[in-house]
Each structure stands twice: as structure tokens, then as C-alpha cells.
Write a protein that holds these residues in place. Sequence first.
Motif, PDB file in Angstrom:
ATOM      1  N   VAL A   7       0.875  -1.172   0.000  1.00  0.00           N
ATOM      2  CA  VAL A   7       0.000   0.000   0.000  1.00  0.00           C
ATOM      3  C   VAL A   7       0.912   1.222   0.000  1.00  0.00           C
ATOM      4  O   VAL A   7       1.703   1.415   0.923  1.00  0.00           O
ATOM      5  CB  VAL A   7      -0.931   0.016   1.228  1.00  0.00           C
ATOM      6  CG1 VAL A   7      -1.839   1.251   1.195  1.00  0.00           C
ATOM      7  CG2 VAL A   7      -1.759  -1.259   1.291  1.00  0.00           C
ATOM      8  N   ILE A  67      -4.780   0.300   6.078  1.00  0.00           N
ATOM      9  CA  ILE A  67      -4.379  -1.009   6.602  1.00  0.00           C
ATOM     10  C   ILE A  67      -5.073  -1.295   7.925  1.00  0.00           C
ATOM     11  O   ILE A  67      -5.567  -2.408   8.164  1.00  0.00           O
ATOM     12  CB  ILE A  67      -2.847  -1.083   6.744  1.00  0.00           C
ATOM     13  CG1 ILE A  67      -2.191  -1.070   5.353  1.00  0.00           C
ATOM     14  CG2 ILE A  67      -2.423  -2.338   7.523  1.00  0.00           C
ATOM     15  CD1 ILE A  67      -0.679  -0.986   5.375  1.00  0.00           C
ATOM     16  N   LEU A  76      -0.340  -7.086   4.163  1.00  0.00           N
ATOM     17  CA  LEU A  76      -0.312  -5.707   3.676  1.00  0.00           C
ATOM     18  C   LEU A  76       0.881  -4.963   4.248  1.00  0.00           C
ATOM     19  O   LEU A  76       1.056  -4.894   5.469  1.00  0.00           O
ATOM     20  CB  LEU A  76      -1.605  -4.986   4.070  1.00  0.00           C
ATOM     21  CG  LEU A  76      -2.914  -5.687   3.701  1.00  0.00           C
ATOM     22  CD1 LEU A  76      -4.106  -4.909   4.244  1.00  0.00           C
ATOM     23  CD2 LEU A  76      -3.030  -5.874   2.201  1.00  0.00           C
ATOM     24  N   LEU A  87      -9.103  -3.968  -2.421  1.00  0.00           N
ATOM     25  CA  LEU A  87      -8.238  -5.146  -2.456  1.00  0.00           C
ATOM     26  C   LEU A  87      -8.783  -6.195  -3.429  1.00  0.00           C
ATOM     27  O   LEU A  87      -8.006  -6.873  -4.112  1.00  0.00           O
ATOM     28  CB  LEU A  87      -8.097  -5.738  -1.052  1.00  0.00           C
ATOM     29  CG  LEU A  87      -7.355  -4.856  -0.046  1.00  0.00           C
ATOM     30  CD1 LEU A  87      -7.432  -5.463   1.352  1.00  0.00           C
ATOM     31  CD2 LEU A  87      -5.911  -4.650  -0.462  1.00  0.00           C
TER      32      LEU A  87
END
Length: 202
Positions: free
Chosen positions: A17, A29, A82, A176
Motif C-alpha cells: 500500500v 491497513i 499488507l 483489495l
Amino acid sequence: MSGRSDKSVPFAVKIVVSGGLGVGKTTFIGAVSEIEPLDTEAAITQVSVGVDSLAGVEGKTTTTVALDFGRITLDSSIVLYLFGTPGQDRFSFLWDDLVEGALGTVVLADTRRIEDSFPALDFFEERDEPFVLAVNRFDGAQHFDVEEVREALGLGDRVPVVACDARDRSSVRDVLAALMDQVIGKHLAARTGGGRARALAR
């Protein structure tokens, strides 16, 4: 008895990210992680004055100085790990290590500071890896159609541009999911292309 579990081990996928300072990477996140997210937030001090521009995000008091980390299970067979990158240019030397082994990237954008998206976009376009641009909808900011954002940033049609609220779990999951569609599509295309190449070689 073999002692082996009947449960299959889920497929682990590393996702990055990224984006400029203050675009909402840590929030993104944290909104979706099923574990307590790891972050390396540090207070913004006088040391950063004249180095990190806070234009448009003057209320920001902390910033990521290394990475953010979280985990989400999309279904019983896929787990996403992530990794959030720091947004400041002076920490960009960490990006190469953070993206190592990643299958795809979410680049977050803030329309109040749209020009801050270019370093991340240039970096990931050069790597030719799947990514999506997620336009974070900040309260009080002017909202633009995603196609206007695409045009402003000069992105081609192959890059998905989606609106999101980095605070909202379902919105983050949608981003996502769009990225995973890109990742799967690229790998299927590569596999199909490889099959055609082998057929032509016969």
C-alpha cells in the motif's frame, strides 16, 4: 495416523500500500487488518519543516517512517499481508525492499495533493506489476469523478481507478478485491501467452 491436518494451508499474498504523505495508508491497513496492525508512526517535529510538505494536511501530527503491516483473510484459501510504505521522498530508499516479492500494489491518492501521486505511480509503472489507484475520499475535500482523476494523472485504461474511504472496512476490501482481479488477470494472461508461445514453437 499421519498426524497431518486436513485443513489446507491458505495461499499467502504480499500486497503493498503506497502513496504520498498523508494519503491514508496507515488508516487503510488499520481499517481492514484482522490483527493489531504494526505501524512505525512517529511525531512530525520541527526537524521535518522545509523537508516534508504538509500543504493540504496541516492537521497531520504523525507519519510513517518505516512501514505499516497488517493481515486480512479474503477467504479460506487466500491471506493478504499488507505492507505500507512511508510517504516522504526521503524514505523512498526503503521502497525496493518493501516491494520485494509483492504480487500487487494499492496506490492511494488524495485529490487535494494529487501531484504527490506521481512518484509512486512512476515507481510501480516502471516495475510493470499489477496495481490499482484508490482515490481516498476525505471529508471536506472536493470529490472528482474517477475518470477525471485518471485523466489528470495520465493513467491508461488497464489501471483500475476506484474511489474509496480508507476508514471503512468494506470499502478497503473492495479496493483489495479490485487489485486481486488485476493480479489474477495478469497471471492468467502470462500463462495463456506462454502456452501460445510453446504451441508456436512446435
